[in-house]
Enzyme design. Structure first.
Site, PDB file in Angstrom:
ATOM      1  N   ARG A  26       0.830  -1.209   0.000  1.00 32.07           N
ATOM      2  CA  ARG A  26       0.000   0.000   0.000  1.00 32.07           C
ATOM      3  C   ARG A  26       0.868   1.265   0.000  1.00 32.07           C
ATOM      4  NH1 ARG A  26      -2.094   2.318   4.201  1.00 32.07           N
ATOM      5  NH2 ARG A  26      -2.185   0.482   5.519  1.00 32.07           N
ATOM      6  N   TYR A  45     -14.837  16.791 -16.021  1.00 31.53           N
ATOM      7  CA  TYR A  45     -15.240  15.389 -16.075  1.00 31.53           C
ATOM      8  C   TYR A  45     -16.339  15.168 -15.016  1.00 31.53           C
ATOM      9  CZ  TYR A  45     -15.230  10.462 -15.005  1.00 31.53           C
ATOM     10  OH  TYR A  45     -15.633   9.184 -14.738  1.00 31.53           O
ATOM     11  N   ASP A  67      -5.937  18.288 -14.885  1.00 30.22           N
ATOM     12  CA  ASP A  67      -6.227  16.935 -15.372  1.00 30.22           C
ATOM     13  C   ASP A  67      -5.800  16.892 -16.839  1.00 30.22           C
ATOM     14  OD1 ASP A  67      -7.405  14.648 -16.488  1.00 30.22           O
ATOM     15  OD2 ASP A  67      -9.079  14.690 -15.080  1.00 30.22           O
ATOM     16  N   LYS A  81      -6.955   5.584 -19.402  1.00 27.90           N
ATOM     17  CA  LYS A  81      -7.231   6.073 -20.758  1.00 27.90           C
ATOM     18  C   LYS A  81      -5.986   5.940 -21.641  1.00 27.90           C
ATOM     19  CE  LYS A  81     -11.307   6.935 -19.111  1.00 27.90           C
ATOM     20  NZ  LYS A  81     -11.255   7.214 -17.735  1.00 27.90           N
TER      21      LYS A  81
HETATM   22  N1  PLP Z   1     -10.481  12.517 -15.633  1.00 27.21           N
HETATM   23  C1  PLP Z   1     -11.012  12.421 -16.857  1.00 27.21           C
HETATM   24  C2  PLP Z   1     -10.788  13.532 -17.827  1.00 27.21           C
HETATM   25  C3  PLP Z   1     -11.772  11.300 -17.212  1.00 27.21           C
HETATM   26  O1  PLP Z   1     -12.305  11.229 -18.445  1.00 27.21           O
HETATM   27  C4  PLP Z   1     -11.966  10.262 -16.257  1.00 27.21           C
HETATM   28  C5  PLP Z   1     -12.763   9.070 -16.578  1.00 27.21           C
HETATM   29  O2  PLP Z   1     -13.404   8.984 -17.608  1.00 27.21           O
HETATM   30  C6  PLP Z   1     -11.417  10.421 -14.984  1.00 27.21           C
HETATM   31  C7  PLP Z   1     -10.658  11.536 -14.712  1.00 27.21           C
HETATM   32  C8  PLP Z   1     -11.610   9.373 -13.931  1.00 27.21           C
HETATM   33  O3  PLP Z   1     -10.790   8.278 -14.180  1.00 27.21           O
HETATM   34  P1  PLP Z   1     -11.077   6.796 -13.661  1.00 27.21           P
HETATM   35  O4  PLP Z   1     -12.315   6.319 -14.336  1.00 27.21           O
HETATM   36  O5  PLP Z   1      -9.837   6.059 -14.019  1.00 27.21           O
HETATM   37  O6  PLP Z   1     -11.292   6.883 -12.179  1.00 27.21           O
END
Ligand code: PLP
Length: 390
Positions: A57, A110, A182, A207
């Site tokens: 962890r 998001y 992000d 992604k």
């Molecule tokens: N940030 C963006 C721009 C996303 O598109 C996503 C998920 O689609 C996330 C964060 C969250 O990621 P996760 O689904 O891996 O938790």
């Protein structure tokens, strides 16, 4: 010691010793803990992200390879890998904010992040304001003495507004506010926000970074060492850590990231350009098109414009539903950044927790279809889209 019995031998397996060679690829250390010869090294490893490996962890060699690889690509001093993108985002938000603090976020976010920011406001006493992603003067006006974080997305989901990172991060830095970006949609191939003044970069490695729709993960990369250590301490207490196998799959996928990004962008360009000319389509939202509101900002920030776009069909929701049930090659599925082309309806899926007013703020309507373009042959994709539109 006396000769060991079979019950003991079965438990204590021989451990591999490197005898003059070493593996080419990063090995998968699928273990939850590590053995020590020296109790002091054991104790030291518990308290810092860069000490000896102690317990899964806290740290693991495969996970650390991933952290070093992404920190290197993004130009950060350190990174904290997590079990999902939301794990990284929440480790940063919850690790750095406390009740009474003020957070400024861009308007289009998001869906999961927008929902979490609403929770912070409702349950944790964090004040929240929203500003456009490309308006540094609005940001300056929104900053208060208690403002701690500014939260931006390089390319927003799903209508692809591009944040003016140099201008926004400069205002944040001038006013002593930490900026978080992000960078999931751009990946470090198209943008490295720390080079534009950001303090923290977060990714859903689910992604583009992993790229094969087979693993969940996230990572936060830091420009500042003290902030890196602070968030690491919080993330390991929170339990946000990834499994080593997830980190290993992500590393494996990342080796082809530059090649995949090139193809994602080229395919998106072809589809977005042809859709924009199609009589059934009202609008296409891809920042590489001159009609997109972020075209100028994107042109200065990015060498290419990413593999995600969305489009609005003239027939609204019924037309969108017809399109989504008519495609044969593209898959109706969540997520993005993998090698396959995926489509979805944001208003009822990724952004379903938003109110109608919030949906409008994000630029989403009932007929909006999001496309996460894969790396297939672009003419095969276009044939599929053309038949689904006809
Ligand atoms: N940030 C963006 C721009 C996303 O598109 C996503 C998920 O689609 C996330 C964060 C969250 O990621 P996760 O689904 O891996 O938790």
């Amino acid at each position: 010691m006396t000769e060991l019995r079979p019950e003991t031998r079965a438990v204590h397996l021989p451990r591999p010793v490197m005898n003059g060679s070493r593996p080419i690829s990063v090995p998968l250390y699928q273990t939850s803990g590590f053995v020590f010869d020296d109790p002091e090294v054991f104790a030291d490893g518990m308290g810092r992200p860069d000490g000896a490996f102690v317990y899964g962890r806290l740290s693991n060699p495969t996970v650390r390879s991933l952290e070093e690889a992404v920190a290197g690509l993004e130009g950060g001093v350190g990174a904290v890998a997590t079990a999902s993108g939301m794990g990284a985002i929440n480790s940063v938000l919850l690790g750095l904010l406390q009740p009474g603090d003020h957070l400024i976020a861009q308007e289009a976010l998001y869906g999961g992040t927008a929902a979490m920011i609403n929770e912070l406001a409702r349950r944790f006493g964090v004040a929240v304001s929203h500003v456009p992603e490309d308006d540094p003067e609005a940001l300056r006006a929104a900053v208060r003495p208690e403002t701690k974080l500014v939260y931006l997305e390089t390319i927003a989901n799903p209508v692809c507004q591009v944040a003016d990172l140099p201008a926004m991060c400069a205002v944040a830095r001038e006013l002593g506010v930490t900026s978080v970006v992000d960078n999931t949609f751009a990946s470090p191939i198209l943008c490295r926000p720390i080079e534009h003044g950001a303090d923290i970069v977060v990714h859903s490695t689910t992604k583009y970074l992993s790229g094969h729709t087979d693993v969940l993960g996230g990572i936060a990369v830091f420009a500042d060492d003290a902030m890196y250590r602070k968030v690491w301490h919080f993330a390991v207490e929170l339990g946000a850590t990834p499994d080593p196998f997830a980190a290993w799959l992500t590393l494996r996928g990342m080796q082809t990231l530059p090649l995949r990004m090139e193809r994602h962008c080229a395919n998106a360009r072809l589809l977005a350009t042809r859709l924009a000319e199609h009589p059934a389509v009202a609008a296409v939202h891809w920042p590489g098109l001159p009609s997109h509101p972020s075209y100028t900002v994107a042109g200065k920030l990015l060498p290419d414009f990413g593999g995600v776009f969305s489009f609005d069909l003239k027939g609204g929701r019924p037309a969108g539903e017809h399109f989504m049930s008519s495609v044969r090659l593209a898959l109706l599925a969540p997520s993005l950044g993998g090698v396959e082309t995926l489509i979805l309806h944001p208003a009822t899926t990724s952004h379903r927790s938003l109110s109608p007013a919030e949906l409008a703020r994000h630029g989403i309507n009932e007929g909006t279809v999001r496309v996460a373009v894969g790396i297939e042959h672009p003419e095969d994709l276009w044939s599929d889209f053309a038949q689904a539109l006809s």
